[in-house]
Design a protein around this motif. Structure first.
Motif, short mmCIF file in Angstrom:
data_model
loop_
_atom_site.label_atom_id
_atom_site.label_comp_id
_atom_site.label_asym_id
_atom_site.label_seq_id
_atom_site.Cartn_x
_atom_site.Cartn_y
_atom_site.Cartn_z
N PHE A 155 -34.07 -35.12 -18.14
CA PHE A 155 -35.00 -34.54 -19.25
C PHE A 155 -33.85 -34.26 -20.55
N ARG A 156 -35.25 -33.18 -21.37
CA ARG A 156 -34.43 -32.52 -22.46
C ARG A 156 -34.53 -31.15 -22.02
N MET A 157 -33.52 -30.56 -22.81
CA MET A 157 -33.32 -28.72 -21.95
C MET A 157 -32.54 -28.16 -23.22
N ASN A 158 -32.99 -27.45 -24.70
CA ASN A 158 -32.48 -27.44 -25.57
C ASN A 158 -32.92 -25.44 -25.65
N TYR A 159 -33.78 -24.87 -25.06
CA TYR A 159 -33.71 -23.87 -24.41
C TYR A 159 -33.39 -22.71 -23.31
N ILE A 160 -32.82 -22.05 -24.02
CA ILE A 160 -33.28 -20.95 -22.60
C ILE A 160 -33.21 -19.50 -23.09
N GLU A 161 -34.35 -18.99 -22.42
CA GLU A 161 -34.62 -17.52 -22.71
C GLU A 161 -33.99 -16.82 -21.17
N ILE A 162 -33.31 -15.88 -21.43
CA ILE A 162 -32.67 -15.24 -20.97
C ILE A 162 -33.20 -13.91 -20.58
#
Length: 614
Positions: A155-162
């Motif tokens: 899949f796409r995964m370009n953003y992670i919020e910590i």
């Protein structure tokens, strides 16, 4: 720039249809033309205990094997929409996934628990496992499980919020640990912080900001992002909603639309934006408003939904420079005076428009009278216990309100005993804020009148300096410059203010110290974008009357154009009985030119799409 949506895990129920989701809900989501979806949302990420903290490993695999967990929103989530279903939905609707991970702490607003040692390492590993599930190859542990779930390709995964709404040194340490580890393994993923950690020299690609307030707040802050550092992190406007006053009504949607206008003008800073929350099962309601509401049979949307739909489907390619000339509307204000500050304050001869007036609400502290002189005693035990339920209330400060709440103009006079080194603070327009639908503790709700719910303009005199400011987020705003003031210490001084709903004048011993306007906002706001084929003009009209908007363009355009309009009565709202009482309407119009007039209905949001001449 993106217009996006926020998914809050607490609102999902059992869904059916394509990829396990209910068709009507997905269709409403698709109609918004969203560019990303935040998951699993806000406070569900943190939980209120280690057992209720969100973990990726608990929201994959067969639905019937997922353990579920109790939410701080007063009911249990069974995570029917889990991580795989979330990624699949994003792929189906061509949205970027924005995954929010727990960074090793529970909700800081509810007796937080900090994960240490192995617990912290396990939470970090859980986040790495989630990323691997999304983007890892079929030969990886979690990528192979994704392949078994019939999705062999990543899949796409370009953003992670910590983290979610985390702050302070405990967050900074955990954020840095997660940031460094994720960045080392996945350098292309953009990492989002909850606070402006760049001010502490900590790297962040994007910073998440949340706003819950009144329609007037959003309208007044249309220029909020104008002064942001263009070299700093991008902004994720992660949660915004009108939660006081015109909640779920058309006028609330107008305020939010104005804030989006300001966001669009600053799209070089604001990269992402999402309303919160997105979905609500009305049979498990814990918060209002929510963008899309549903029961077991049907769904409907609040007026704000149509604002996001109109803006999300009319982005254009470039935001272009636009200037506007318009009148102003003043924030509705009411209420008389109040006294605040340290206990022991003495006063006498309080009057409103020349008639004696007394204390009507002892919010903090008790009033004692002797020979016509009044003293505010320290808060008693009952008031201190009440203050413990409230946010931001200092139990050592007094707060007493005079007179009636409904007055909007008049003159207040009072004599206050001045002591050197002791603060004197008066409140102007001391009324309750509009009600917030959500109550943190429904079993022990706060009193209607309390120190957190009354936010007057504050006139403070201390150490020879007089200031006049508004209590605001994220910091107080000065309504006038600070002034030197001569008080006669050891005796009563005469204080007076005059207010008419538009301006305020403040006097000490007959001398005018401050003069300031009541906060206001433009009656009309606009943003303009374009592409190679059309000009897109977005207009918000706050006035109840139709506004003849004179539009001047710098290019030749076609005569016929399209307007999408959201309008109605100020307090209009949708319901299951009238699901489209307020909704967007498309109108085909004629008469566009380099200079022409568009008649914007009263209380309206308008999107004009004007073709450029070839």
């Amino acid at each position: 720039y993106f217009y996006l949506l926020l998914a809050q895990g607490r609102i999902y129920t059992a869904l059916t249809g394509a990829h396990g989701l209910r068709k009507d809900l997905v269709e409403k989501l698709k109609a918004l033309n969203p560019r990303f979806l935040r998951f699993p949302g806000g406070c569900i990420v943190e939980g209120f205990s280690p057992e209720t903290a969100m973990r990726f490993r608990n929201v994959i695999g067969p639905v019937w094997e997922r353990p579920g967990h109790q939410l701080m929103w007063h009911y249990r989530s069974y995570n029917g929409l889990g991580f795989h279903e979330y990624l699949q939905l994003c792929e189906d609707l061509d949205m970027e996934p924005l995954y929010v991970c727990n960074c090793g702490m529970t909700c800081q607003g509810r007796a937080p628990v900090l994960f240490e040692g192995e617990e912290l390492e396990d939470m970090l590993q859980d986040t790495l496992d989630a990323i691997e599930y999304a983007v890892g190859g079929k030969d990886t542990v979690w990528g192979s499980l994704r392949a078994q779930m019939s999705h062999p390709e990543p899949f796409r995964m370009n953003y992670i919020e910590i983290g979610n709404e985390n702050f302070g040194p405990d967050y900074e340490m955990r954020y840095r640990k997660f940031f460094d580890t994720i960045r080392a393994r996945y350098p292309n993923i953009r990492l989002i912080a909850n606070t402006h950690l760049e001010n502490q020299g900590i790297p962040a690609d994007i910073v998440d900001e949340h706003f819950y307030s009144t329609a007037e707040f959003f309208a007044e802050n249309i220029h909020y992002y104008d002064g942001y550092d263009r070299k700093g992190p991008g902004i994720f406007l992660g949660e915004l909603a009108v939660v006081r006053g015109w909640v779920g009504q058309l006028y609330g949607a107008l305020g939010e639309a104005a804030f989006l206008i300001g966001m669009e003008r600053n799209q070089d800073v604001v990269e992402l934006a999402s309303y919160a929350p997105l979905l609500e099962n009305v049979n498990y309601n814990a918060w209002f408003p929510n963008l899309i509401r549903f029961n077991n049979r049907e769904s409907m949307a609040i007026p704000t939904y149509y604002v996001w739909k109109m803006f999300g489907n009319s982005r254009g390619e470039n935001v272009v420079e636009a200037e506007e000339e318009t009148g102003i509307l003043y924030r509705p204000v009411k209420g008389m005076a109040s006294l605040m500050g340290p206990s022991g304050l003495r006063y006498k001869n309080a009057s409103w428009n020349g008639r004696p007036v007394g204390i009507s609400h002892e919010l903090m502290g008790r009033i004692e009278e002797k020979d016509g002189v009044f003293r505010i005693l320290p808060p008693d035990q009952e008031q201190r216990e009440e203050a413990e339920k409230l946010y931001g209330v200092d139990p050592e400060r007094v707060f007493a309100v005079f007179g009636e709440e409904e007055v909007t103009s008049g003159a207040f006079d009072i004599e206050i005993y001045a002591e050197e080194g002791k603060e004197i603070s008066l409140g102007i327009y001391s009324s309750r804020m509009p009600k917030e639908v959500y109550v943190a503790d429904e079993t022990h709700p706060p009193k209607e009148w309390n120190s957190a719910n009354v936010k007057p303009f504050v006139w403070r005199l201390e150490n020879g300096i007089s200031s006049f400011r508004e209590q605001a987020y994220p910091e107080d705003k000065y309504l006038d410059e600070e002034r030197l003031v001569q008080l006669q210490y050891g005796q009563f001084n005469r204080f007076r203010y005059e207010a008419d709903g538009k301006s305020m004048k403040l006097y000490v011993n007959g001398e005018c110290i401050h003069e300031a306007a009541v906060p206001s906002f433009p009656a009309m706001a606009c943003a303009v974008s374009d592409s190679s084929t059309e000009v897109i003009v977005k207009i918000v009209n706050f006035s109840p009357e139709e506004d003849e908007v004179e539009i001047s363009l710098d290019c030749a355009v076609e005569t016929d154009y399209k307007a999408v309009v959201l309008t109605g009565e100020k307090q209009a709202e949708n319901s299951f009985e009238e699901p489209e009482r307020v909704h967007d309407e498309e109108r085909l119009l004629s008469g566009a030119a380099e200079q022409f007039i568009y008649r914007a209905p009263g209380y309206s949001v308008n999107v004009l799409r004007i073709g450029k001449k070839k």
